[in-house]
Design a protein around this motif. Structure first.
Motif, PDB file in Angstrom:
ATOM      1  N   GLU A 180       0.825  -1.205   0.000  1.00 29.85           N
ATOM      2  CA  GLU A 180       0.000   0.000   0.000  1.00 29.85           C
ATOM      3  C   GLU A 180       0.861   1.259   0.000  1.00 29.85           C
ATOM      4  O   GLU A 180       0.616   2.188  -0.761  1.00 29.85           O
ATOM      5  CB  GLU A 180      -0.934   0.010   1.214  1.00 29.85           C
ATOM      6  CG  GLU A 180      -2.195  -0.795   0.962  1.00 29.85           C
ATOM      7  CD  GLU A 180      -2.914  -1.160   2.247  1.00 29.85           C
ATOM      8  OE1 GLU A 180      -2.762  -0.435   3.248  1.00 29.85           O
ATOM      9  OE2 GLU A 180      -3.613  -2.192   2.241  1.00 29.85           O
ATOM     10  N   THR A 181       1.890   1.232   0.843  1.00 30.15           N
ATOM     11  CA  THR A 181       2.773   2.401   0.900  1.00 30.15           C
ATOM     12  C   THR A 181       3.431   2.601  -0.455  1.00 30.15           C
ATOM     13  O   THR A 181       3.580   3.725  -0.920  1.00 30.15           O
ATOM     14  CB  THR A 181       3.887   2.202   1.955  1.00 30.15           C
ATOM     15  OG1 THR A 181       3.424   1.309   2.921  1.00 30.15           O
ATOM     16  CG2 THR A 181       4.305   3.501   2.565  1.00 30.15           C
ATOM     17  N   ASN A 182       3.798   1.478  -1.071  1.00 26.96           N
ATOM     18  CA  ASN A 182       4.432   1.559  -2.379  1.00 26.96           C
ATOM     19  C   ASN A 182       3.528   2.241  -3.388  1.00 26.96           C
ATOM     20  O   ASN A 182       3.955   3.108  -4.139  1.00 26.96           O
ATOM     21  CB  ASN A 182       4.750   0.152  -2.894  1.00 26.96           C
ATOM     22  CG  ASN A 182       6.211  -0.159  -2.723  1.00 26.96           C
ATOM     23  OD1 ASN A 182       6.999   0.742  -2.448  1.00 26.96           O
ATOM     24  ND2 ASN A 182       6.569  -1.399  -2.885  1.00 26.96           N
ATOM     25  N   ALA A 183       2.259   1.810  -3.357  1.00 24.84           N
ATOM     26  CA  ALA A 183       1.303   2.383  -4.298  1.00 24.84           C
ATOM     27  C   ALA A 183       1.187   3.881  -4.056  1.00 24.84           C
ATOM     28  O   ALA A 183       1.215   4.681  -4.998  1.00 24.84           O
ATOM     29  CB  ALA A 183      -0.050   1.704  -4.143  1.00 24.84           C
ATOM     30  N   ALA A 184       1.078   4.233  -2.755  1.00 26.03           N
ATOM     31  CA  ALA A 184       0.961   5.647  -2.416  1.00 26.03           C
ATOM     32  C   ALA A 184       2.201   6.416  -2.861  1.00 26.03           C
ATOM     33  O   ALA A 184       2.116   7.520  -3.390  1.00 26.03           O
ATOM     34  CB  ALA A 184       0.768   5.808  -0.907  1.00 26.03           C
ATOM     35  N   GLN A 197       4.243   5.555  -5.271  1.00 29.18           N
ATOM     36  CA  GLN A 197       4.214   5.613  -6.726  1.00 29.18           C
ATOM     37  C   GLN A 197       3.368   6.810  -7.165  1.00 29.18           C
ATOM     38  O   GLN A 197       3.773   7.606  -7.993  1.00 29.18           O
ATOM     39  CB  GLN A 197       3.601   4.309  -7.258  1.00 29.18           C
ATOM     40  CG  GLN A 197       3.744   4.116  -8.753  1.00 29.18           C
ATOM     41  CD  GLN A 197       5.202   3.931  -9.144  1.00 29.18           C
ATOM     42  OE1 GLN A 197       5.982   3.380  -8.379  1.00 29.18           O
ATOM     43  NE2 GLN A 197       5.570   4.413 -10.315  1.00 29.18           N
ATOM     44  N   GLN A 198       2.194   6.895  -6.522  1.00 27.88           N
ATOM     45  CA  GLN A 198       1.254   7.976  -6.815  1.00 27.88           C
ATOM     46  C   GLN A 198       1.924   9.335  -6.617  1.00 27.88           C
ATOM     47  O   GLN A 198       1.901  10.185  -7.507  1.00 27.88           O
ATOM     48  CB  GLN A 198       0.045   7.830  -5.876  1.00 27.88           C
ATOM     49  CG  GLN A 198      -0.883   9.013  -5.840  1.00 27.88           C
ATOM     50  CD  GLN A 198      -2.025   8.825  -6.828  1.00 27.88           C
ATOM     51  OE1 GLN A 198      -2.324   7.696  -7.203  1.00 27.88           O
ATOM     52  NE2 GLN A 198      -2.639   9.913  -7.250  1.00 27.88           N
ATOM     53  N   SER A 199       2.571   9.497  -5.454  1.00 28.51           N
ATOM     54  CA  SER A 199       3.143  10.823  -5.197  1.00 28.51           C
ATOM     55  C   SER A 199       4.345  11.071  -6.098  1.00 28.51           C
ATOM     56  O   SER A 199       4.625  12.209  -6.450  1.00 28.51           O
ATOM     57  CB  SER A 199       3.487  11.027  -3.722  1.00 28.51           C
ATOM     58  OG  SER A 199       3.988   9.865  -3.164  1.00 28.51           O
ATOM     59  N   GLU A 203       4.467  10.124  -9.180  1.00 29.83           N
ATOM     60  CA  GLU A 203       3.886  10.586 -10.438  1.00 29.83           C
ATOM     61  C   GLU A 203       3.438  12.035 -10.328  1.00 29.83           C
ATOM     62  O   GLU A 203       3.656  12.834 -11.239  1.00 29.83           O
ATOM     63  CB  GLU A 203       2.719   9.685 -10.843  1.00 29.83           C
ATOM     64  CG  GLU A 203       3.186   8.577 -11.777  1.00 29.83           C
ATOM     65  CD  GLU A 203       2.298   7.352 -11.726  1.00 29.83           C
ATOM     66  OE1 GLU A 203       1.087   7.509 -11.476  1.00 29.83           O
ATOM     67  OE2 GLU A 203       2.827   6.248 -11.943  1.00 29.83           O
ATOM     68  N   GLU A 204       2.820  12.346  -9.161  1.00 32.34           N
ATOM     69  CA  GLU A 204       2.380  13.721  -8.958  1.00 32.34           C
ATOM     70  C   GLU A 204       3.565  14.679  -8.982  1.00 32.34           C
ATOM     71  O   GLU A 204       3.500  15.752  -9.571  1.00 32.34           O
ATOM     72  CB  GLU A 204       1.630  13.839  -7.626  1.00 32.34           C
ATOM     73  CG  GLU A 204       0.217  13.309  -7.712  1.00 32.34           C
ATOM     74  CD  GLU A 204      -0.425  13.118  -6.340  1.00 32.34           C
ATOM     75  OE1 GLU A 204      -1.462  12.475  -6.290  1.00 32.34           O
ATOM     76  OE2 GLU A 204       0.151  13.614  -5.349  1.00 32.34           O
TER      77      GLU A 204
END
Ligand SMILES: Nc1ncnc2c1ncn2[C@@H]1O[C@H](COP(=O)(O)OP(=O)(O)OP(=O)(O)O)[C@@H](O)[C@H]1O
Ligand SMILES: [Mg+2]
Lengths: 385, 347
Positions: B74-78, B80-82, B84-85
């Protein structure tokens, strides 16, 4: 130096055994006394005093001599060591920190001998519940005497009742103090080591809430519930009859991470159901990282005995007496093998031996320096030069 | 089991036909059996217990790890998201930086367009008058005069057209500059390019700060020739370097050192299969500690609002993309020279 080991189930039995060996021409100067809290230690001290024998004493959680092991009885090692080569010091922790008390003791020892070695027994759990920090004692003595200091011993037992353990001399006793047999290392040779054998298992966990020797939460989960769940004793916490130390605590101590050093073994000795907390044998700072550990394989006793043999042949050392401080957890986890271990060590040195089951040991780690341990078998062989 | 052994022990004790030695030997052997048996029993019991506990402990550990793995996922996904942002934000910043430098350019460009526009206006004025005269001459029927005036009008119109086109070119260049980077490589006259952007930078700065002044030196190698580059991109590099150079000499000038004359030199030279563009200044120089960092994106020593710290990082990327090198030599307190080196044979 000559040595004799004695055992008995009452002061009277000890008196008879003592008089028998004195009649044979043996005149000891010092008695190392390991005695159950159930026994009348004053009576034993009195009779030894009457015979002009100095006392270095500690209560036990099971005591033994070469060829005999008991719980609730008395074990003695008598030595006719020259009076000028030793002294017995008792230091109370009352009104000072563990560190200050140990430093005071070490300074007194230094005044007596330029190179003092220590056989140290400290109380563990005072009658009113104060815990002694063994780690601090070692570091404090080391800081006064120097890092090369020889330091062996154990923390006094109370037959696993955890209600208070005692150390004593001829005329002093303390349930919150330590007693040291200070030896003149220029005249007395000491060889010894401490080996555990417990193996780490599983992942690192963090003590997230603790206070002194109580652990409240581990990884933010209630510590008691978690510990018992991990050991498959979930229901045990609600069982009044549950003998915590013998069933789980003594078998599954924590290995607490220490920077740059061997992990510190820390045994949970009980629990506080109301607070859902684990009661440990020593203070556990919040934030400590640890792993569970499992008891040694049965061949650990061979390892302990082999290593003793190796040390003996490597140093070409001889001995005249042997003292063993074996963790009470070893008795629960190794049962009759712990007895074999002690007897095996006595066989290696082939000298009279006495020892007791402790709540923490002092001793030289294999290839390391002097540390405070738990779960180890710590032994020291003595020889007067 | 122990009871049976006790039974046998008692039995031996009572046997009268056995000698004391025999009895002792038997009893000793039996005691050994008893203790071996106890040990075996203990080992069995403990093995069972440890096996069970270890299994549970491992099971719990695995569950714990599984939970941790999920948490990490989950942290990884988050993360990844940030990431990209962050990338998007950076891209935006880079784009807006381009637009900002476009702003810097506008002043320079306006200056450039002003000249042709003046021509266009003046010639249009003159031509309008000429046409008025022409109409009069037509009325008079002076065919020769009409023809002469018509020739003048034609010449003027050619000039208007010429300057009009030039203004058009400049506007086109400006538009190209603002494009994200779809630029094509084309054979580009390096000296002309350097000169164009030097002037743009200079006029841009002057437009912002009237007090600004510096001596400009140019040393163009006649043999520099044409090189296959994306002109807007290399132009941008030159612009960045010159802007930095002007900034630093201006800084130093403010210290009011006796006899200090701000000088910025732009030079080109062709060295075998390379072309070099040097931008040299006698500004503040770059301290050793700072030198390591100047090519990092967003590194700037300028006060907020004065620099985004993207100039050199973008320039570095552009030069790299051309297969070249962007290097720097600086003596703290003496000045700095940046050298853009581009291979002439790069495809
Ligand atoms: N010619 C120079 N002399 C002295 N320092 C320089 C020179 N060129 C660059 N620097 C230093 O390098 C830093 C980074 O330069 P860069 O062009 O990447 O960013 P910037 O000029 O600060 O901001 P931006 O160009 O994005 O507006 C500058 O802040 C300055 O400290
Ligand atoms: Mg810049």
């Amino acid at each position: 130096m000559n040595a004799r080991s004695l055992k008995g189930n009452s002061p009277g039995e000890i008196n008879i055994a003592l008089e028998t060996c004195m009649a044979e021409g043996f005149s000891p100067t010092l008695a190392v006394v390991f005695i159950s809290v159930k026994q009348d230690r004053n009576a034993v001290c009195e009779l030894l005093t009457r015979h002009g024998i100095d006392v270095f004493g500690s209560t036990s959680s099971g005591e033994f001599t070469d060829g005999h092991e008991s719980t609730g009885e008395i074990a003695l090692l008598l030595l006719d060591i020259r009076k000028s080569n030793y002294c017995v010091l008792l230091e109370s922790f009352d009104g000072k920190t563990d560190e200050e008390a140990a430093a005071t003791l070490a300074k007194k020892a230094l005044r007596k001998f330029s190179k003092p070695a220590f056989i140290l027994c400290s109380s563990f759990f005072s009658v009113d519940g104060k815990v002694v920090n063994g780690e601090v004692l070692v570091r404090s003595i080391e800081s006064v005497v120097g890092p090369q200091v020889n330091l062996f011993g154990g923390m006094a037992g109370d037959d696993l009742s955890f209600t208070g353990s005692w150390v004593f001399t001829n005329d002093q006793a303390s349930d919150y103090g330590m007693v040291a047999l200070v030896l003149n290392e220029d005249k007395i040779d000491l060889q010894g080591m401490a080996i555990s054998g417990w193996k780490p298992l599983g992942v690192f966990m963090t003590v997230t809430k603790s206070e002194k020797n109580l652990i409240y939460t581990i990884d933010d989960k209630p510590a008691l519930e978690m510990y018992l769940r991990y050991l498959g004793e979930e229901r045990a916490g609600s069982d009044e009859q549950f003998d915590f130390f013998k069933t789980v605590g003594g078998h599954y101590p924590f290995q607490i991470e220490r920077e740059g050093r061997q992990a510190l073994m820390c045994t949970p000795i009980g629990y506080d159901k109301e607070k859902e907390a684990l009661v440990c044998e020593a203070d556990v700072p919040q934030g400590s990282r640890f792993r569970f550990s499992t008891p040694p394989d049965f061949d650990i006793i061979e390892t302990v005995i082999e290593k003793a043999g190796e040390l003996k042949s490597a140093t070409q050392a001889e001995a005249e007496a042997l003292l063993i401080f074996s963790c009470a957890g070893r008795l629960s986890a190794l049962g009759p093998l712990a007895t074999q271990e002690n007897d095996g060590l006595a066989d290696v040195w082939n000298v009279p031996m006495a020892g007791f089951f402790t709540y923490g040991e002092f001793g030289r780690a294999v290839n390391g320096k002097h540390e405070f341990h738990s779960t180890t078998c710590s032994w020291v062989a003595l020889k007067e030069k | 089991m122990n009871q049976q052994i006790q039974l046998i022990l008692d039995y031996f004790q009572q046997q009268e036909q056995l000698s004391a030695d025999e009895k002792n030997a038997l009893i000793k052997a039996l005691k050994k059996v008893k203790s071996d048996l106890e040990i075996a029993e203990f080992k069995l019991e403990r093995t069972e217990k440890v096996k069970r506990t270890t299994a549970i402990l491992l099971d719990e550990t695995i569950q714990e790890l599984e939970l941790k793995r999920k948490a990490v996922e989950e942290t990884n996904a988050a993360l990844q998201q940030s990431m990209e942002e962050l990338k998007a934000a950076q891209a935006q910043l880079i784009q807006s930086e381009k637009m900002a430098s476009l702003g810097e350019l506008t002043a320079g460009i306006a200056h450039e367009i002003q000249n042709p526009l003046n021509f266009v206006n003046n010639f249009s004025d003159v031509t309008l008058e000429l046409i008025g005269e022409m109409v009069e001459e037509v009325d008079k029927g002076n065919t020769e005069e009409v023809k002469a005036i018509a020739r003048d009008v034609q010449q003027n119109m050619e000039k208007i057209l010429h300057h009009g086109k030039r203004a058009g070119e400049i506007v086109k260049g400006m538009l190209q500059h603002s494009r994200t980077s779809s630029g094509q490589k084309e054979l580009t006259d390096i000296n002309a390019l350097a000169d164009e952007y030097l002037r743009l930078a200079y006029h841009g700065l002057r437009a912002k700060d009237k007090a600004f002044n510096a001596t400009l030196h140019t040393e163009y190698d006649e043999n520099a020739g044409k090189v296959n580059v994306i002109p807007q991109d290399i132009g941008r590099v030159i612009l960045n370097l010159i802007t930095n150079a002007f900034y630093t000499v201006n800084e130093r000038k403010r210290l009011k050192e006796e006899g200090y004359e701000p000088v910025v030199t732009v030079s080109t030279s062709r060295i075998s299969d390379h072309i070099e563009i040097k931008v040299k200044d006698n500004g503040m120089g770059i301290p050793k500690k700072v030198l390591d960092k100047i090519f990092q994106p967003f590194f700037t020593t300028k006060p907020t609002g004065h620099g985004t710290g993207l100039g050199l990082s973008l320039s570095y990327d552009i030069v790299k993309a051309h297969g070249g090198e962007l290097s720097v030599h600086s003596d703290h307190g003496e000045g700095t020279v940046f050298i853009v080196s581009i291979p002439t044979n790069h495809q």
